[in-house]
Design a protein around this motif. Structure first.
Motif, mmCIF file in Angstrom:
data_model
loop_
_atom_site.group_PDB
_atom_site.id
_atom_site.type_symbol
_atom_site.label_atom_id
_atom_site.label_comp_id
_atom_site.label_asym_id
_atom_site.label_seq_id
_atom_site.Cartn_x
_atom_site.Cartn_y
_atom_site.Cartn_z
ATOM 1 N N GLU A 1 2.332 5.759 -2.226
ATOM 2 C CA GLU A 1 2.296 6.410 -3.540
ATOM 3 C C GLU A 1 3.344 5.802 -4.476
ATOM 4 O OE1 GLU A 1 2.842 10.586 -2.847
ATOM 5 O OE2 GLU A 1 0.810 10.835 -2.039
ATOM 6 N N ASN A 2 4.564 5.650 -3.977
ATOM 7 C CA ASN A 2 5.618 5.041 -4.799
ATOM 8 C C ASN A 2 5.275 3.605 -5.163
ATOM 9 O OD1 ASN A 2 7.306 7.269 -4.980
ATOM 10 N ND2 ASN A 2 8.421 6.753 -3.128
ATOM 11 N N PHE A 3 4.706 2.888 -4.222
ATOM 12 C CA PHE A 3 4.307 1.502 -4.462
ATOM 13 C C PHE A 3 3.211 1.428 -5.526
ATOM 14 C CE2 PHE A 3 1.988 -2.423 -2.986
ATOM 15 C CZ PHE A 3 2.952 -3.323 -3.403
ATOM 16 N N ASN A 4 2.242 2.339 -5.457
ATOM 17 C CA ASN A 4 1.178 2.370 -6.467
ATOM 18 C C ASN A 4 1.725 2.744 -7.843
ATOM 19 O OD1 ASN A 4 -0.781 1.585 -4.639
ATOM 20 N ND2 ASN A 4 -1.331 3.691 -4.110
ATOM 21 N N LYS A 5 2.667 3.686 -7.876
ATOM 22 C CA LYS A 5 3.308 4.044 -9.152
ATOM 23 C C LYS A 5 4.049 2.840 -9.732
ATOM 24 C CE LYS A 5 4.204 8.899 -8.065
ATOM 25 N NZ LYS A 5 5.273 9.888 -7.764
ATOM 26 N N LEU A 6 4.744 2.125 -8.858
ATOM 27 C CA LEU A 6 5.476 0.939 -9.298
ATOM 28 C C LEU A 6 4.520 -0.098 -9.884
ATOM 29 C CD1 LEU A 6 8.039 -0.808 -9.509
ATOM 30 C CD2 LEU A 6 7.679 -1.467 -7.122
ATOM 31 N N GLU B 1 1.806 -1.320 -16.997
ATOM 32 C CA GLU B 1 2.112 -0.649 -18.265
ATOM 33 C C GLU B 1 3.183 -1.439 -19.039
ATOM 34 O OE1 GLU B 1 3.815 3.734 -19.543
ATOM 35 O OE2 GLU B 1 2.763 3.550 -17.619
ATOM 36 N N TYR B 2 4.148 -1.967 -18.319
ATOM 37 C CA TYR B 2 5.237 -2.734 -18.932
ATOM 38 C C TYR B 2 4.699 -3.987 -19.627
ATOM 39 C CZ TYR B 2 9.567 -5.370 -19.427
ATOM 40 O OH TYR B 2 10.618 -6.096 -19.928
ATOM 41 N N LYS B 3 3.767 -4.653 -18.979
ATOM 42 C CA LYS B 3 3.217 -5.896 -19.537
ATOM 43 C C LYS B 3 2.541 -5.671 -20.880
ATOM 44 C CE LYS B 3 2.586 -7.916 -14.988
ATOM 45 N NZ LYS B 3 1.639 -8.220 -13.925
ATOM 46 N N ILE C 1 10.892 1.508 -13.695
ATOM 47 C CA ILE C 1 10.487 0.475 -12.734
ATOM 48 C C ILE C 1 11.601 0.212 -11.731
ATOM 49 C CG2 ILE C 1 9.996 -1.997 -12.518
ATOM 50 C CD1 ILE C 1 8.339 -1.689 -15.139
ATOM 51 N N MET C 2 12.824 0.111 -12.214
ATOM 52 C CA MET C 2 13.958 -0.130 -11.311
ATOM 53 C C MET C 2 14.102 1.038 -10.333
ATOM 54 S SD MET C 2 15.148 -3.127 -12.010
ATOM 55 C CE MET C 2 16.864 -3.360 -11.602
ATOM 56 N N ASP C 3 13.943 2.271 -10.811
ATOM 57 C CA ASP C 3 14.046 3.444 -9.936
ATOM 58 C C ASP C 3 12.935 3.448 -8.883
ATOM 59 O OD1 ASP C 3 16.285 4.318 -11.303
ATOM 60 O OD2 ASP C 3 15.194 5.796 -12.514
ATOM 61 N N LEU C 4 11.706 3.140 -9.313
ATOM 62 C CA LEU C 4 10.594 3.107 -8.372
ATOM 63 C C LEU C 4 10.763 1.987 -7.349
ATOM 64 C CD1 LEU C 4 7.602 3.851 -10.763
ATOM 65 C CD2 LEU C 4 8.275 5.211 -8.773
#
Length: 149
Positions: A98-103, A109-111, A125-128
Motif C-alpha cells: 500500500e505504501n509503495f503504491n501510494k509512493l 502526481e509530481y511529474k 514523497i520523501m515520507d512515503l
C-alpha cells in the motif's frame, strides 16, 4: 584643595563621558535582520532538501524495481507460511505494498504537478519513501532477507 579636587573630578568625568560617547554602539538586531536570517536559512534548507530530493529522483527507478521484486518475494514467502505467521506476514506485505503504491502514485502526481505544488509533494514523497524503506527493513530484520536502500 577642594577646588583642585573638584576640577580633577570634573575633568576625569568629562574624559569618561567623552570616551564613552566616542565608542560606537553595537548594531542592534532588528526584526528585519531576523527575517533576513530566517529567509536565508529557509533557502539553504530548501536547496539541501531539493538536492537530496533530486538525488532520490535519480535513484528512484532502481529503488522502484528493487522494492517491486522484494514485494513479489514476500508474497511468495507468505504463501509458504501457515497459521498466525501467515496472517501477520501477509498483513505486513499488504501494508508495504500500500505504501509503495501510494509512493508510485505521488511520483506520477509530481511529474504532472505545477512548480508551486511540487514542494509539498516532495515532502510527501520523501515520507512515503522512508515508510517503504522501513517496511523493507522490517522484513530484512525479521525474515533475514536482503533489504533495499
Amino acid at each position: 584643595m577642594k577646588t583642585t579636587f573638584r576640577l580633577i573630578l570634573i575633568f576625569a568625568m568629562s574624559i569618561a563621558i567623552i570616551s564613552c560617547g566616542g565608542q560606537q554602539e553595537e548594531k542592534k538586531t532588528t526584526a528585519d535582520d531576523v527575517k533576513k536570517e530566517a529567509k536565508e536559512v529557509m533557502e539553504t534548507t530548501k536547496d539541501y532538501v531539493s538536492g537530496s530530493f533530486d538525488e532520490m529522483m535519480d535513484e528512484y527507478d532502481e529503488f522502484k524495481a528493487d522494492v517491486d521484486d522484494k514485494i513479489k518475494k514476500y508474497k511468495l514467502k507468505a504463501e509458504e507460511l501457515e497459521g498466525d505467521a501467515k496472517v501477520k506476514y501477509h498483513e505486513q506485505v499488504t501494508k508495504l505494498e500500500e505504501n509503495f503504491n501510494k509512493l508510485n502514485s505521488k511520483m506520477d502526481e509530481y511529474k504532472d504537478a505545477a512548480d508551486d505544488e511540487k514542494e509539498e509533494l516532495e515532502e510527501e514523497i520523501m515520507d512515503l519513501r522512508k515508510a517503504v524503506k522501513k517496511g523493507v527493513k522490517s522484513f530484512k530484520k525479521e525474515k533475514n532477507d536482503d533489504g533495499c536502500e
